[in-house]
Design a protein around this motif. Structure first.
Motif, mmCIF file in Angstrom:
data_model
loop_
_atom_site.group_PDB
_atom_site.id
_atom_site.type_symbol
_atom_site.label_atom_id
_atom_site.label_comp_id
_atom_site.label_asym_id
_atom_site.label_seq_id
_atom_site.Cartn_x
_atom_site.Cartn_y
_atom_site.Cartn_z
ATOM 1 N N ILE A 104 59.858 35.721 24.461
ATOM 2 C CA ILE A 104 60.009 34.176 24.688
ATOM 3 C C ILE A 104 61.330 33.744 23.641
ATOM 4 C CG2 ILE A 104 57.544 33.705 25.123
ATOM 5 C CD1 ILE A 104 57.488 32.697 22.210
ATOM 6 N N GLU A 105 61.920 32.512 24.299
ATOM 7 C CA GLU A 105 62.890 32.008 23.460
ATOM 8 C C GLU A 105 62.432 30.607 22.758
ATOM 9 O OE1 GLU A 105 67.096 30.184 24.024
ATOM 10 O OE2 GLU A 105 66.797 32.210 24.640
ATOM 11 N N VAL A 106 62.544 30.544 21.533
ATOM 12 C CA VAL A 106 62.066 29.234 20.850
ATOM 13 C C VAL A 106 63.251 28.652 19.914
ATOM 14 C CG1 VAL A 106 60.228 27.927 19.497
ATOM 15 C CG2 VAL A 106 59.464 29.704 21.070
ATOM 16 N N ASN A 107 63.736 27.522 20.296
ATOM 17 C CA ASN A 107 64.689 26.824 19.789
ATOM 18 C C ASN A 107 65.953 27.772 19.322
ATOM 19 O OD1 ASN A 107 63.020 24.974 19.360
ATOM 20 N ND2 ASN A 107 62.336 25.373 17.160
ATOM 21 N N GLY A 108 66.206 28.865 20.417
ATOM 22 C CA GLY A 108 67.530 29.341 20.441
ATOM 23 C C GLY A 108 67.317 30.772 19.925
ATOM 24 N N GLU A 109 66.216 31.218 19.459
ATOM 25 C CA GLU A 109 65.753 32.538 18.846
ATOM 26 C C GLU A 109 64.899 33.432 19.917
ATOM 27 O OE1 GLU A 109 64.883 34.626 14.640
ATOM 28 O OE2 GLU A 109 65.790 32.581 14.846
ATOM 29 N N THR A 110 64.990 34.545 19.996
ATOM 30 C CA THR A 110 64.156 35.246 20.595
ATOM 31 C C THR A 110 63.093 35.865 19.918
ATOM 32 O OG1 THR A 110 65.946 35.794 22.312
ATOM 33 C CG2 THR A 110 64.248 37.168 22.478
ATOM 34 N N TYR A 111 61.857 35.903 20.727
ATOM 35 C CA TYR A 111 60.687 36.466 19.580
ATOM 36 C C TYR A 111 59.913 37.406 20.904
ATOM 37 C CZ TYR A 111 61.200 32.860 16.422
ATOM 38 O OH TYR A 111 61.816 32.086 15.202
ATOM 39 N N ASN A 112 59.324 38.504 20.291
ATOM 40 C CA ASN A 112 58.595 39.387 21.220
ATOM 41 C C ASN A 112 57.432 40.038 20.634
ATOM 42 O OD1 ASN A 112 57.928 41.229 23.233
ATOM 43 N ND2 ASN A 112 59.923 42.407 23.367
ATOM 44 N N GLY A 113 56.405 39.201 20.575
ATOM 45 C CA GLY A 113 55.258 39.658 19.832
ATOM 46 C C GLY A 113 54.276 39.487 20.577
ATOM 47 N N VAL A 114 53.005 39.481 19.862
ATOM 48 C CA VAL A 114 51.636 39.446 20.563
ATOM 49 C C VAL A 114 50.977 38.339 19.640
ATOM 50 C CG1 VAL A 114 49.428 40.238 20.953
ATOM 51 C CG2 VAL A 114 51.489 41.587 21.361
ATOM 52 N N MET A 115 50.312 37.213 20.523
ATOM 53 C CA MET A 115 49.500 36.403 19.635
ATOM 54 C C MET A 115 47.997 36.377 20.337
ATOM 55 S SD MET A 115 49.577 32.027 19.815
ATOM 56 C CE MET A 115 47.929 31.307 20.071
ATOM 57 N N ALA A 116 47.138 36.496 19.530
ATOM 58 C CA ALA A 116 45.823 36.570 19.967
ATOM 59 C C ALA A 116 45.211 35.398 20.788
ATOM 60 C CB ALA A 116 44.970 37.104 19.008
ATOM 61 N N GLY A 117 44.292 35.475 21.713
ATOM 62 C CA GLY A 117 43.791 34.294 21.881
ATOM 63 C C GLY A 117 42.427 33.879 21.128
ATOM 64 N N TYR A 118 42.198 32.705 21.085
ATOM 65 C CA TYR A 118 41.134 31.821 20.252
ATOM 66 C C TYR A 118 40.098 31.354 21.090
ATOM 67 C CZ TYR A 118 44.313 32.868 16.233
ATOM 68 O OH TYR A 118 45.125 33.629 15.177
ATOM 69 N N ARG A 119 39.486 32.066 21.935
ATOM 70 C CA ARG A 119 38.489 31.714 22.865
ATOM 71 C C ARG A 119 37.148 31.345 21.784
ATOM 72 N NH1 ARG A 119 38.111 31.228 28.076
ATOM 73 N NH2 ARG A 119 40.009 31.751 29.368
ATOM 74 N N VAL A 162 46.509 29.022 23.556
ATOM 75 C CA VAL A 162 45.618 29.251 22.622
ATOM 76 C C VAL A 162 44.175 29.774 22.832
ATOM 77 C CG1 VAL A 162 44.102 27.682 21.050
ATOM 78 C CG2 VAL A 162 46.397 27.044 21.418
ATOM 79 N N LEU A 163 43.983 29.520 24.303
ATOM 80 C CA LEU A 163 42.748 30.306 24.843
ATOM 81 C C LEU A 163 43.096 31.786 25.086
ATOM 82 C CD1 LEU A 163 41.280 27.579 27.194
ATOM 83 C CD2 LEU A 163 40.044 28.375 25.242
ATOM 84 N N ASN A 164 44.246 32.030 25.433
ATOM 85 C CA ASN A 164 44.231 33.422 26.208
ATOM 86 C C ASN A 164 45.262 34.228 25.314
ATOM 87 O OD1 ASN A 164 42.664 32.796 28.438
ATOM 88 N ND2 ASN A 164 44.188 31.578 29.448
ATOM 89 N N GLY A 165 46.076 33.743 24.237
ATOM 90 C CA GLY A 165 47.086 34.419 23.748
ATOM 91 C C GLY A 165 48.276 34.701 24.550
ATOM 92 N N MET A 166 49.143 35.437 23.975
ATOM 93 C CA MET A 166 50.355 35.425 24.877
ATOM 94 C C MET A 166 50.939 36.761 24.193
ATOM 95 S SD MET A 166 53.019 32.361 23.815
ATOM 96 C CE MET A 166 53.941 33.006 25.160
#
Length: 140
Positions: free
Chosen positions: A91-106, A83-87
Motif C-alpha cells: 500500500i502507499e500512504v502519504n507517498g511512502e510504500t508499505y508491504n506488511g500485514v495487519m491482523a484483523g480485530y474481530r 479493522v475487522l479483517n486486517g489487510m
C-alpha cells in the motif's frame, strides 16, 4: 428554619448548574462525536499504539501512519473492513510504500471498533463522518 434555607440553596444550586444527569447526557453526546472519545483512545493504546505510535505517525518502512491518512478520513465501509479483517500487501500512504500485514480485530466489540475509528477520524489531521456500532455490526 436553618435546614430549610440550606435545602433551598442546594436546590437553587442544582437548577443553576444543571443536574448531574444532564451533564452526563451532554458528555455522552460529545463522546459519540469522537471529540472526547476516551474509550476510543483506550482501545487505540491497547491495540494500535505499538505499531502506529502515540502520534499515529507509524514507523517508517514498517507500519503506515494513521495521521493525515486518506483511508482513515475516507469511506466508512473500507475502514471498518480493514479493522475487522486486517489487510496485507503493498500500500502507499502519504507517498511512502508499505508491504506488511495487519491482523484483523474481530475480537473487539462493535462499540470498541466504532470508538477507535471515531477517535482516529476526530484527530491526527483526519476527518470523517461518525461511525456507529450498527455500521460495524452490519459489516461484521
Amino acid at each position: 428554619m436553618h435546614k430549610i434555607i440550606i435545602v433551598i440553596v442546594f436546590i437553587m444550586g442544582l437548577v443553576a448548574c444543571g443536574s448531574p444527569q444532564k451533564k452526563h447526557v451532554e458528555q455522552k453526546t460529545v463522546e459519540s462525536t469522537g471529540l472526547a472519545n476516551q474509550n476510543g483512545k483506550l482501545v487505540y493504546k491497547r491495540h494500535c499504539l505499538a505499531c502506529h505510535q502515540a502520534n499515529a505517525g507509524g514507523i517508517p518502512k514498517m507500519y503506515p501512519p494513521l495521521a493525515k491518512n486518506k483511508v482513515i478520513s475516507g469511506e466508512k465501509e473500507q475502514l471498518i473492513g480493514i479493522v475487522l479483517n486486517g489487510m496485507s500487501g503493498e500500500i502507499e500512504v502519504n507517498g511512502e510504500t508499505y508491504n506488511g500485514v495487519m491482523a484483523g480485530y474481530r475480537n473487539l466489540s462493535d462499540k470498541d471498533i466504532a470508538d477507535v475509528l471515531n477517535y482516529l477520524r476526530a484527530g491526527f489531521g483526519n476527518t470523517g463522518d461518525i461511525i456507529t456500532e450498527d455500521e460495524v455490526k452490519m459489516l461484521r
